[in-house]
Each structure stands twice: as C-alpha cells, then as structure tokens.
Scaffold this motif. Sequence first.
Motif, PDB file in Angstrom:
ATOM      1  N   LEU B 105       0.985  -1.213  -0.087  1.00 35.17           N
ATOM      2  CA  LEU B 105       0.110   0.034   0.013  1.00 35.17           C
ATOM      3  C   LEU B 105       0.721   1.382   0.120  1.00 35.17           C
ATOM      4  O   LEU B 105       0.530   2.326  -0.524  1.00 35.17           O
ATOM      5  CB  LEU B 105      -0.943   0.015   1.087  1.00 35.17           C
ATOM      6  N   ARG B 106       1.912   1.021   0.739  1.00 37.53           N
ATOM      7  CA  ARG B 106       2.907   2.222   0.756  1.00 37.53           C
ATOM      8  C   ARG B 106       3.485   2.613  -0.932  1.00 37.53           C
ATOM      9  O   ARG B 106       3.554   3.750  -1.010  1.00 37.53           O
ATOM     10  CB  ARG B 106       4.147   2.062   1.761  1.00 37.53           C
ATOM     11  N   ARG B 107       3.568   1.715  -1.445  1.00 35.34           N
ATOM     12  CA  ARG B 107       3.828   1.829  -2.832  1.00 35.34           C
ATOM     13  C   ARG B 107       2.679   2.135  -3.892  1.00 35.34           C
ATOM     14  O   ARG B 107       2.944   2.537  -4.979  1.00 35.34           O
ATOM     15  CB  ARG B 107       4.491   0.560  -3.690  1.00 35.34           C
ATOM     16  N   GLY B 108       1.633   2.172  -3.244  1.00 34.31           N
ATOM     17  CA  GLY B 108       0.435   2.672  -3.638  1.00 34.31           C
ATOM     18  C   GLY B 108      -0.378   1.679  -4.711  1.00 34.31           C
ATOM     19  O   GLY B 108      -1.292   1.937  -5.571  1.00 34.31           O
ATOM     20  N   ASP B 109       0.054   0.348  -4.437  1.00 35.71           N
ATOM     21  CA  ASP B 109      -0.629  -0.731  -5.278  1.00 35.71           C
ATOM     22  C   ASP B 109      -1.962  -0.766  -4.649  1.00 35.71           C
ATOM     23  O   ASP B 109      -2.274  -2.267  -4.314  1.00 35.71           O
ATOM     24  CB  ASP B 109       0.446  -2.005  -5.197  1.00 35.71           C
ATOM     25  N   HIS B 110      -2.865   0.005  -4.747  1.00 39.57           N
ATOM     26  CA  HIS B 110      -4.377  -0.470  -3.994  1.00 39.57           C
ATOM     27  C   HIS B 110      -4.977  -1.445  -4.879  1.00 39.57           C
ATOM     28  O   HIS B 110      -5.754  -2.237  -4.234  1.00 39.57           O
ATOM     29  CB  HIS B 110      -4.998   1.065  -4.109  1.00 39.57           C
ATOM     30  N   LYS B 111      -4.936  -1.273  -6.218  1.00 37.97           N
ATOM     31  CA  LYS B 111      -5.690  -2.342  -6.974  1.00 37.97           C
ATOM     32  C   LYS B 111      -4.856  -3.796  -6.718  1.00 37.97           C
ATOM     33  O   LYS B 111      -5.919  -4.611  -6.411  1.00 37.97           O
ATOM     34  CB  LYS B 111      -5.489  -1.933  -8.492  1.00 37.97           C
ATOM     35  N   GLY B 112      -3.994  -3.889  -6.849  1.00 37.76           N
ATOM     36  CA  GLY B 112      -3.499  -5.357  -6.537  1.00 37.76           C
ATOM     37  C   GLY B 112      -3.598  -5.857  -5.174  1.00 37.76           C
ATOM     38  O   GLY B 112      -4.040  -6.979  -4.966  1.00 37.76           O
ATOM     39  N   VAL B 113      -3.803  -5.074  -4.105  1.00 30.82           N
ATOM     40  CA  VAL B 113      -4.200  -5.381  -2.683  1.00 30.82           C
ATOM     41  C   VAL B 113      -5.694  -5.767  -2.652  1.00 30.82           C
ATOM     42  O   VAL B 113      -5.912  -6.651  -2.135  1.00 30.82           O
ATOM     43  CB  VAL B 113      -3.898  -4.167  -1.779  1.00 30.82           C
ATOM     44  N   GLU B 114      -6.479  -5.193  -3.394  1.00 35.39           N
ATOM     45  CA  GLU B 114      -7.727  -5.431  -3.281  1.00 35.39           C
ATOM     46  C   GLU B 114      -7.788  -7.049  -3.988  1.00 35.39           C
ATOM     47  O   GLU B 114      -8.810  -7.705  -3.681  1.00 35.39           O
ATOM     48  CB  GLU B 114      -8.818  -4.351  -3.930  1.00 35.39           C
ATOM     49  N   GLU B 115      -7.502  -7.459  -5.179  1.00 36.77           N
ATOM     50  CA  GLU B 115      -7.289  -8.295  -5.731  1.00 36.77           C
ATOM     51  C   GLU B 115      -6.779  -9.198  -4.688  1.00 36.77           C
ATOM     52  O   GLU B 115      -7.506 -10.379  -4.778  1.00 36.77           O
ATOM     53  CB  GLU B 115      -6.368  -8.351  -7.141  1.00 36.77           C
ATOM     54  N   GLU B 116      -5.658  -8.960  -4.189  1.00 35.93           N
ATOM     55  CA  GLU B 116      -5.168 -10.124  -3.210  1.00 35.93           C
ATOM     56  C   GLU B 116      -6.145 -10.306  -2.259  1.00 35.93           C
ATOM     57  O   GLU B 116      -6.264 -11.592  -1.626  1.00 35.93           O
ATOM     58  CB  GLU B 116      -4.038  -9.512  -2.638  1.00 35.93           C
ATOM     59  N   LEU B 117      -6.847  -9.493  -1.462  1.00 37.45           N
ATOM     60  CA  LEU B 117      -7.900  -9.656  -0.631  1.00 37.45           C
ATOM     61  C   LEU B 117      -8.959 -10.642  -1.140  1.00 37.45           C
ATOM     62  O   LEU B 117      -9.157 -11.628  -0.423  1.00 37.45           O
ATOM     63  CB  LEU B 117      -8.426  -8.420  -0.247  1.00 37.45           C
ATOM     64  N   GLU B 118      -9.381 -10.456  -2.326  1.00 37.22           N
ATOM     65  CA  GLU B 118     -10.173 -11.408  -2.725  1.00 37.22           C
ATOM     66  C   GLU B 118      -9.952 -12.820  -2.907  1.00 37.22           C
ATOM     67  O   GLU B 118     -10.417 -13.797  -2.642  1.00 37.22           O
ATOM     68  CB  GLU B 118     -10.933 -10.869  -4.335  1.00 37.22           C
ATOM     69  N   ARG B 119      -8.432 -12.883  -3.393  1.00 42.25           N
ATOM     70  CA  ARG B 119      -8.117 -14.178  -3.181  1.00 42.25           C
ATOM     71  C   ARG B 119      -7.919 -15.072  -2.079  1.00 42.25           C
ATOM     72  O   ARG B 119      -8.242 -15.908  -1.905  1.00 42.25           O
ATOM     73  CB  ARG B 119      -6.545 -14.294  -4.138  1.00 42.25           C
ATOM     74  N   VAL B 120      -7.518 -14.020  -1.013  1.00 40.47           N
ATOM     75  CA  VAL B 120      -7.548 -14.436   0.371  1.00 40.47           C
ATOM     76  C   VAL B 120      -8.960 -14.948   0.986  1.00 40.47           C
ATOM     77  O   VAL B 120      -9.165 -15.891   1.465  1.00 40.47           O
ATOM     78  CB  VAL B 120      -6.949 -13.504   1.366  1.00 40.47           C
ATOM     79  N   TYR B 121      -9.808 -14.183   0.591  1.00 39.13           N
ATOM     80  CA  TYR B 121     -11.527 -14.535   0.799  1.00 39.13           C
ATOM     81  C   TYR B 121     -11.727 -15.883   0.181  1.00 39.13           C
ATOM     82  O   TYR B 121     -12.621 -16.661   0.810  1.00 39.13           O
ATOM     83  CB  TYR B 121     -12.271 -13.389   0.437  1.00 39.13           C
ATOM     84  N   GLU B 122     -11.161 -15.959  -1.187  1.00 38.28           N
ATOM     85  CA  GLU B 122     -11.599 -17.121  -1.718  1.00 38.28           C
ATOM     86  C   GLU B 122     -11.022 -18.316  -1.234  1.00 38.28           C
ATOM     87  O   GLU B 122     -11.633 -19.701  -1.048  1.00 38.28           O
ATOM     88  CB  GLU B 122     -11.136 -17.000  -3.243  1.00 38.28           C
TER      89      GLU B 122
END
Lengths: 315, 247
Positions: B105-122
Amino acid sequence: MTGKRRLWATTAFAGAIAVASMAVSNAYHQQLLTVIGIHTLLALGLNMLMGYAGQISLGHAAFYGLGAYGTGILTTHYGWSPWAAFPLVLVAAGAVAYVIGRPTLKLSGYYLAMGTLGLGIIGHVIFREWDSMTGGASGMVGIPPLQVGGTVLSLGRSGMILVWVVVLMAFFFCDRLVDSRIGRALRALGDSQGAAAACGVDTGRLKAVIFSFSAVLTALAGFLYAHLVGFISPSSFDFLMSIRMVTMVVIGGMASIYGSLFGASVITLLPEWLHVFSDYEMMVYGLVLMLVMIFLPQGLTRGVLDALEGVKSES
Amino acid sequence: MLTIRNLRGGYGRIEVLHGVSLSVRRGEVVALVGANGAGKSTLLKAVSGLLPQWTGEVLFDGRPLQGKKPPEIVALGVGLVPEGRWIFPPMSVVDNLRLGAYLRLRRGDHKGVEEELERVYELFPILAERRRQPAGILSGGEQQMLAMGRALMTRPRMLLLDEPTTGLAPLLVEKIFQIIARLRDESLTFLLVEQNAQGALALADRGYVLETGRMVLQGRARELLEDQEVKRAYLGRDYKEFVEGRV
Ligand SMILES: Nc1ncnc2c1ncn2[C@@H]1O[C@H](COP(=O)(O)OP(=O)(O)OP(=O)(O)O)[C@@H](O)[C@H]1O
Ligand SMILES: [Mg+2]
C-alpha cells in the motif's frame, strides 16, 4: 470509523462549535472553552502516542513550552510575524522529538518514558533560567495576538472559535490517520511489535514518527496558547503539566479520539469547580490515574459506555 | 531459494542454534520438525529478521539476509506466520489483512491489494464472512487462517509457517494442510515448522529434524516417515499425545 460516520461526527461537531460560538457570550465561559480546546489538542497529541503506539511520554510539557516560548521569543525579541514563527516552532518540535525518539524507541519497554522525563526537566529549567530570552521565573509578557486579514484573534469569542476550528481539523486529521495504512500499523505496534514487523512495518521508525507527530500537535497547542493569552511563564510547562496531559489521556480513554475532548474537559473544569483541589492537584491526579488504570483500563469514556451496555443487555 | 549454512544464534548470551544448515528449493514444501525448545521458532525468527543477533549465512535467492531488518526481508518476498498467531485482536479482520499489505500500500498498489484480498477470501471464505468483526472474537482455527491470510497479503514467494496446526481440531488441521498443498501447486514455497510431524512429513517433499539446536536428520519426507529413529522419537510421541494428551 467509516467514511460516512466520520462525516457525520465531523458535521455534528462543527455544528456544536458554531452554536457554542454564538451562544456563549460570557467572557469567563469563552475563556474556559478556549482552555478546554487547547487541552484537547494536548490530549489528542499525547493520545496518538500513548493510545495507539503504546508508548508513554512524561515530558510532553517540554513540547508545549517549545511551541509557546519558541513563538514568544521569535515574535517579541526578533520581531517575527507569528505566521512566520508558526512553521518553524512546529518543525523544531518535530525534529527534537525525532532525535530523542529514534534511539530510545528502538529499545522496547519504557525507555521513552525515562528519556522524556529528562527532556521535560531540561525544558522546564531552560524556560525558567534563560532570563534574557524567556524572562525567567516571572515569564514573558507582550506576545502579540494572531491576526487574520484585519481581524485580531484574541482571548474571547474570536480566540475561542480559532481554537475550536483547529481542534476540529486535528480531530478530522487524526481520525483519518488512525483509519489509514499508518493507523493500522500504529494500532498493531501497540499490540505486538514482532507481529507488526513481520507485516513489514519498520517499528522503530514508525514509533519515532508518531512521537514526532504528537510533539508537533502539542507545540501547536503551545503556539495558540502563547498568542491567545499573551503571557507565558515556566509554571505552565512543568512536570505537573506533563502529568496533567497523561491524566487527560487516561481519563478520556486510550486510543479514543473523542475521549480526548472528555479527558481535557474534566481536567480543565475540576480545578475551576473545586478550588480546594489546587492544593492537592498532584495527589488527585495520582489517585485518578491509579483508580482508572485498575478499574477502567479503557478509560472513563469507554468504561462508562461498556458499563451502560452491560446494564442495558441485562435488563 | 533459501539456503542456510552454519547458522548460530540465540538470545543474549544463550546460544540456541549451534550451527544449523538447511535449504529449500523453489516450489518445495520443507518440513522442520523437532521437540519443544529445539530452536525451530528461533530459526524462523533469524530468517525473517526478528532475531537480533546471529552468525553464519542465510541466502534468499542468492542474496544474504544478514543485517537486514524485517521490512526489507518481507519486501524480498519472505512471509512469516508466527507461532501463536499474533493477530491483532481489537482490529477488524479486514484491517488485519490490509496490515499485511502495508508495504504494498505504501507503494500505492491499491488495486493489487484489493485483488489479493479477494484471493484470500476465496481461500478462506470464513474470513470474508467475518471481515468486519474484531479479529479477537474469531475461533482458534479462524485466527490461524487470518494469520496465514495476512502473511499472504505481503505477496510472499516463500512462506515460513510456525506450527500452523497446533491446538486445532483434526478436521481443521486437515484443512490447513490442504490449503498449503494448494498454494504449493500455485508455486508458493514453504518452510513448515510442525509439532505434528506425521502430518507435516506426509505433506512435505523433504524434511529436517532439529534436536537441541542441531540438525540430526534430513532427507526425503517419505523416507523420514519410515525412519525408525523418527518414528520412535516423534511420530510415536505424536500418537501418544493424540491419544492421551488431547482428549
Ligand atoms: N525470547 C527468548 N528469550 C530467551 N530465550 C528464548 C526466547 N525464545 C526462546 N528461547 C529459548 O530458546 C530455545 C529454543 O526456543 P524455540 O522457541 O526456538 O523452540 P521451538 O523449537 O520453536 O519450540 P516449540 O516447539 O515449543 O515452539 C528454548 O530453550 C527457549 O527457552
Ligand atoms: Mg516454536
């Protein structure tokens, strides 16, 4: 707090300030509210450090004094405009805090408490003994008031509004900060440094940064105090003041932004209402700290709310 | 991918690891087993930068980790799921997960983080259900999943797992092992520390046995499972613990 709730809370708070600024016309009440506002800034600043990063400072009065004396000296001895002194004293407070915080916060435990205790004592000695600059024990007079456009902001309605607008902005900013990436890391720090580090948080640096931020807020309160009251003396920035700040945070509740307002109000109003109190102030604070820590470690605000919830769910 | 040579380290003047060597190749699950106090957690701490002092050589992708701080090591792609879970109880589940993405997030990768969240939820649907709840009210198994999910949020290439199944019901143990197997198939590499030697060796490609700070055995996991020594020392004890200790 979610975005929507934050917006509501801020709007409600702004409304309350607007109403109060029109309704309160008694000079004494205006003055009291101004002091509560300044104390709220102090409590908020220290709470960011104590409540979130889980570190305690016993010398925050030094930063409060740095803000007040810094601007006092620059404006009266060197003829600076307050607005020129403003960024300088804030940066100075932040830098001093960072330099002290970086080495002491690297160690775990209460090294910061010891370091800041020393800082508070040194600060107070400088304010009291550096006669030529600070006016020594008798203090400094004639600090010019702030001016915006042609309006002079002085103790009274305008000063009260100024302070509360600053409080509102500080609340809004801190609330956002707590909810951000940095805020999550801060809350994690208070909990477990190892786990925070395993998440990629540079714990030593982050703690120094938040300590620095807290010092800047505290110096901001000192800046406002100096220009609104126009007179400062070392007794306002002594060890008792540092303890008063810690008590405000503990009463209001650690890690509670709106609790800071409550803690500051209690600590400002108590001595006003109970005059006998002033002789035993230190003792009373000690007692309050002990009782709150034993019975309501979350602070009075949270503790009372929890107790009410308990009563409600039982009935 | 990870090479450890002659690692010595401990706490203060007490040396816990007396010259340990170990390697993990890309895409492998390597199990590290051993009795309480053998130094397994200490080894993981050394690799992830949480042990202040150690000597020897630790290379990740050929790069020495000596002197690197935890955030740098996380940034290189080494994730740690610490012993005892170490989640943050008052914070919500989603905030715990986002904390894992601190550097990204510090690098500003908000989109990647949200995708990762979805993967973890899956991967862990229960976390999605409870995303707004404080992590402290989750059950032990759910907290373990949260700790794993949080480590995955750092987007590691290698995951160090410290006793992910200790104290969990058999069904959950099975589930955690399944997830590890699935992540391995998605090309994540694992160093898995386990008390449950049986389960860990059944899953792993290779294994190491650590005893009071020294590697005493190493080899293919299947062979270790058959090894008389290991059977006597660890598998047998596991079995006994299972029957007598955990009922
Ligand atoms: N923070 C610490 N300070 C001092 N000694 C420690 C610390 N942590 C662990 N030790 C000691 O180091 C040794 C190895 O501990 P370690 O936690 O690495 O063992 P372990 O193999 O992970 O055991 P377990 O299976 O119980 O988790 C033990 O003797 C322990 O007492
Ligand atoms: Mg261990």
